[in-house]
Write a protein that holds these residues in place. Structure first.
Motif, PDB file in Angstrom:
ATOM      1  N   THR A   8       0.882  -1.166   0.000  1.00 61.86           N
ATOM      2  CA  THR A   8       0.000   0.000   0.000  1.00 61.86           C
ATOM      3  C   THR A   8       0.924   1.221   0.000  1.00 61.86           C
ATOM      4  O   THR A   8       1.492   1.572   1.039  1.00 61.86           O
ATOM      5  CB  THR A   8      -0.917   0.024   1.240  1.00 61.86           C
ATOM      6  N   ALA A  33       2.791   7.681  -3.734  1.00 62.05           N
ATOM      7  CA  ALA A  33       2.475   7.032  -5.008  1.00 62.05           C
ATOM      8  C   ALA A  33       3.545   7.246  -6.066  1.00 62.05           C
ATOM      9  O   ALA A  33       3.752   6.385  -6.926  1.00 62.05           O
ATOM     10  CB  ALA A  33       1.123   7.534  -5.515  1.00 62.05           C
ATOM     11  N   ASP A  86      -5.173  -1.303  -2.176  1.00 65.07           N
ATOM     12  CA  ASP A  86      -5.913  -0.165  -1.642  1.00 65.07           C
ATOM     13  C   ASP A  86      -5.731   1.127  -2.435  1.00 65.07           C
ATOM     14  O   ASP A  86      -6.696   1.815  -2.718  1.00 65.07           O
ATOM     15  CB  ASP A  86      -5.551   0.071  -0.173  1.00 65.07           C
ATOM     16  N   SER A  87      -4.488   1.480  -2.787  1.00 67.61           N
ATOM     17  CA  SER A  87      -4.269   2.729  -3.519  1.00 67.61           C
ATOM     18  C   SER A  87      -3.178   2.520  -4.561  1.00 67.61           C
ATOM     19  O   SER A  87      -2.240   1.747  -4.351  1.00 67.61           O
ATOM     20  CB  SER A  87      -3.901   3.866  -2.564  1.00 67.61           C
ATOM     21  N   GLN A 108      -0.145   4.278 -12.411  1.00 64.95           N
ATOM     22  CA  GLN A 108      -0.643   2.985 -11.923  1.00 64.95           C
ATOM     23  C   GLN A 108       0.141   1.822 -12.519  1.00 64.95           C
ATOM     24  O   GLN A 108       0.298   0.776 -11.889  1.00 64.95           O
ATOM     25  CB  GLN A 108      -2.132   2.854 -12.252  1.00 64.95           C
ATOM     26  N   ALA A 120      -8.020  -3.168  -5.310  1.00 65.88           N
ATOM     27  CA  ALA A 120      -8.500  -2.055  -4.493  1.00 65.88           C
ATOM     28  C   ALA A 120      -9.997  -1.847  -4.639  1.00 65.88           C
ATOM     29  O   ALA A 120     -10.634  -2.343  -5.571  1.00 65.88           O
ATOM     30  CB  ALA A 120      -7.780  -0.765  -4.888  1.00 65.88           C
ATOM     31  N   ASN A 134     -12.877   3.447  -5.602  1.00 65.76           N
ATOM     32  CA  ASN A 134     -13.147   4.590  -4.745  1.00 65.76           C
ATOM     33  C   ASN A 134     -14.114   5.584  -5.366  1.00 65.76           C
ATOM     34  O   ASN A 134     -14.875   6.243  -4.665  1.00 65.76           O
ATOM     35  CB  ASN A 134     -11.825   5.279  -4.363  1.00 65.76           C
ATOM     36  N   HIS A 179      -4.216  13.736  -3.597  1.00 65.87           N
ATOM     37  CA  HIS A 179      -4.225  12.303  -3.302  1.00 65.87           C
ATOM     38  C   HIS A 179      -5.284  11.616  -4.165  1.00 65.87           C
ATOM     39  O   HIS A 179      -6.452  12.007  -4.154  1.00 65.87           O
ATOM     40  CB  HIS A 179      -4.517  12.051  -1.831  1.00 65.87           C
ATOM     41  N   VAL A 192      -6.944   8.772  -4.066  1.00 61.24           N
ATOM     42  CA  VAL A 192      -8.123   8.204  -3.409  1.00 61.24           C
ATOM     43  C   VAL A 192      -9.081   9.317  -2.985  1.00 61.24           C
ATOM     44  O   VAL A 192     -10.303   9.214  -3.178  1.00 61.24           O
ATOM     45  CB  VAL A 192      -7.715   7.340  -2.199  1.00 61.24           C
ATOM     46  N   GLN A 224     -10.851  10.676  -6.118  1.00 55.32           N
ATOM     47  CA  GLN A 224     -11.843   9.741  -6.661  1.00 55.32           C
ATOM     48  C   GLN A 224     -13.105   9.713  -5.809  1.00 55.32           C
ATOM     49  O   GLN A 224     -14.223   9.727  -6.344  1.00 55.32           O
ATOM     50  CB  GLN A 224     -11.229   8.343  -6.756  1.00 55.32           C
TER      51      GLN A 224
END
Length: 316
Positions: free
Chosen positions: A82, A86, A107-108, A113, A121, A124, A155, A157, A160
Motif C-alpha cells: 500500500t 504514489a 488499496d491505492s 498505476q 482495491a 473509490n 491524493h 483516493v 476519486q
C-alpha cells in the motif's frame, strides 16, 4: 522493521515454499491490521511464507523502500504494497520488477498505476457515487447546502471519492450548492476543525460528505456542539467497525464499506499462483464496495448495519 510470520504448517519453511511480502503504510491503523490478517490467513491456506513490514507512519516512503530491499534479500518473489507515496516509491518498484518480482498494490495505486503489475482495491469513485446517490434520494427536491471534508490536495483516493460523491449527487464542481470544502486529512480532530470552519462560513449546511469515518466522527462532534446534529446528514466511506457503529447510532446516515481483508487475501492467492506457474496478474481488480445504512431509500441498493458489523474491520 521487517517481521517474518510463521508459515501455515508450523514447520520449517521448505526450500521451494512461496515467499510473499506485504508492506503496509502503518502497522497500527485498524484497516491495515485487517489487511495483514487477510494476508496471514491466505498464506496459511496456500502454504506460503509471509513477510510483513510497514512504514513508521503514513508517508514513510524511505521505510517502505527499505522493506522492499529486505524482502527481496529474503527471497520474496511477490510484493504486496500500500504505497505511502504514489510517485516516490516507483523507482524501488521498478528495480524489484526488473529482478522478476511481481508487484501488486493494495488499496491505492502508484502514480502512474502501471508502475505495479496490478492494483487490487476498492473502486473509490464508485464508493463516492454510492453515498452521493443515497444522499440525493434522501434529499429529493429539498435544497442541499453541502460541505465536503476531503483528504488533502492531490491524493488519488481523495479525488476519486470526492468526484464520485459529486457525480452520485448530481452536481459538478463549482455548483452553488457546495458551500464549503475543507481538508480533513482523514483525521477526527482535523475533521472537527474543518466542520467548525464550514459552519462559520455557512451555518445552514445540511449535508456533509466526509472522506472517511474518523472525519465524519469529528464533523458530528462539531455539529453537536453547535446544536445542529439533528438537522444535518453525514455520509462517508470506509466501513470500519467504529464507523458502522456510528451508522447504527445515527451519527453517520450512510457509508460505503470496503474490504481490506479481501484485497490482501486475493493478493496472496495471485502471488502464490505466480510463483508456482509464472502467470502474472495485471490491471485493476475491484475488491468490492457496499452501501451500509439503516435508513433505506427507494431504488438504492444497501445493506443494514448488522451486515456492516459482520463484515467490518477494526475492533468489533
Amino acid at each position: 522493521m521487517l517481521t517474518t510470520l510463521t508459515t501455515v504448517t508450523g514447520v520449517t519453511a521448505a526450500a521451494d515454499q512461496p515467499i510473499i511480502g506485504l508492506i503496509t503504510k502503518t502497522d497500527t491503523n485498524p484497516y491495515f491490521v485487517k489487511m495483514k490478517e487477510g494476508a496471514q490467513e491466505a498464506a496459511r491456506s496456500r502454504g506460503a511464507k509471509l513477510l510483513t513490514a510497514s512504514g513508521k507512519s503514513d508517508g514513510d516512503n524511505a521505510g517502505q523502500i527499505a522493506a522492499i530491499e529486505n524482502m527481496m534479500a529474503a527471497g520474496a518473489k511477490v510484493i504486496l504494497i500500500t504505497p505511502s507515496d504514489a510517485k516516490a516509491i516507483v523507482p524501488a518498484l521498478k528495480k524489484a520488477r526488473d529482478q522478476g518480482v511481481m508487484v501488486i498494490t493494495l488499496d491505492s495505486p502508484t502514480d502512474p498505476q502501471t508502475a505495479a503489475d496490478a492494483l487490487f482495491a476498492t473502486d473509490n469513485f464508485k464508493a463516492g457515487v454510492l453515498v452521493g446517490q443515497y444522499a440525493k434520494a434522501a434529499f429529493g427536491d429539498k435544497p442541499a447546502k453541502i460541505a465536503t471534508l476531503d483528504l488533502f490536495p492531490g491524493h488519488p483516493v481523495g479525488i476519486q471519492r470526492h468526484d464520485g460523491f459529486l457525480q452520485g449527487f448530481g452536481v459538478k464542481k463549482g455548483d452553488p450548492s457546495i458551500v464549503c470544502m475543507q481538508d480533513s486529512f482523514g483525521d477526527q480532530a482535523k475533521g472537527q476543525t474543518a466542520m467548525e470552519n464550514c459552519l462559520q462560513k455557512n451555518p445552514e449546511i445540511n449535508l456533509v460528505y466526509t472522506i472517511n469515518e474518523p472525519a465524519a466522527a469529528g464533523a458530528y462532534k462539531a455539529l453537536k456542539a453547535a446544536g445542529k446534529e439533528k438537522n444535518v446528514m453525514i455520509v462517508s466511506i470506509d466501513g470500519g467497525c467504529d464507523g458502522v457503529r456510528n451508522v447504527k447510532a445515527g451519527v453517520i446516515t450512510a457509508t460505503s464499506q470496503q474490504y481490506p481483508l479481501r484485497m490482501a487475501s486475493l493478493g496472496v492467492d495471485a502471488g502464490v499462483d505466480y510463483i508456482k506457474t509464472g502467470k502474472k496478474v495485471s490491471g485493476y481488480v475491484d475488491t468490492g464496495v457496499t452501501l451500509i445504512t439503516d435508513k433505506k431509500q427507494k431504488n438504492i441498493d444497501s445493506k443494514d448495519s448488522a451486515f456492516g458489523l459482520s463484515a467490518c474491520w477494526g475492533k468489533k
